[in-house]
Design an enzyme around this catalytic site. Sequence first.
Site, short mmCIF file in Angstrom:
data_model
loop_
_atom_site.label_atom_id
_atom_site.label_comp_id
_atom_site.label_asym_id
_atom_site.label_seq_id
_atom_site.Cartn_x
_atom_site.Cartn_y
_atom_site.Cartn_z
N HIS A 17 2.27 68.11 -4.42
CA HIS A 17 1.38 69.27 -4.24
C HIS A 17 2.06 70.34 -3.40
CE1 HIS A 17 -2.12 66.25 -4.63
NE2 HIS A 17 -2.17 67.00 -5.71
N LYS A 41 -17.15 62.65 -7.89
CA LYS A 41 -15.84 62.02 -7.77
C LYS A 41 -15.77 61.22 -6.48
CE LYS A 41 -10.97 63.09 -8.35
NZ LYS A 41 -9.99 64.14 -8.59
N ARG A 90 3.64 67.51 -14.49
CA ARG A 90 4.57 66.40 -14.28
C ARG A 90 5.17 65.91 -15.58
NH1 ARG A 90 0.00 63.24 -11.05
NH2 ARG A 90 -0.94 63.91 -12.98
N SER A 127 -1.89 61.58 -6.52
CA SER A 127 -2.67 61.12 -5.37
C SER A 127 -3.25 59.74 -5.60
CB SER A 127 -3.81 62.11 -5.07
OG SER A 127 -3.31 63.33 -4.63
#
Length: 160
Positions: A17, A41, A90, A127
């Site tokens: 990040h 979430k 990514r 994460s």
Amino acid sequence: MTRAACPGSFDPVTNGHLDIIRRSASLFDEVVVAVGINDSKRVMFNTAERVALLEEVLADLGNVRVETFSGLLVDFCVANDVSAIVKGLRAVSDFDYELQMAQMNSTLSQVDTLFMPTSPEYSFLASSLVKEVARHGGDVSGLVPSTVLSALEARIGEGG
């Protein structure tokens, strides 16, 4: 002034990040790190904790500020005069999802989405992976800033 947003949940913020945010800060006059609030979430760190961690690890960047948002990201961008959303990619699988989001966002607003490939050393980093490895006692010290590592260790010690 050109202003960009780097959105995410940042639960927790990783070196990947930070790589995208720092590189964005060198390209735009101002970068708003937009921390999404999503009550459905399950997170390890609450919103205030995520904001505090981000503010601490980004304190050396004078043109970066951290804000929270809920609802549509493009609404946040319009309200904050943000002209571009910067998304780190990514892998090709990230592109598939992010392209759909970018196209939807472009139908809702005049905010552009820019894709920035992650630096190779962070191409695997997520994460959720950091949290999983840390929960099982793995060494994540090279994947997150030391402040975040301390917060992770403390939270896991609390049973989080």
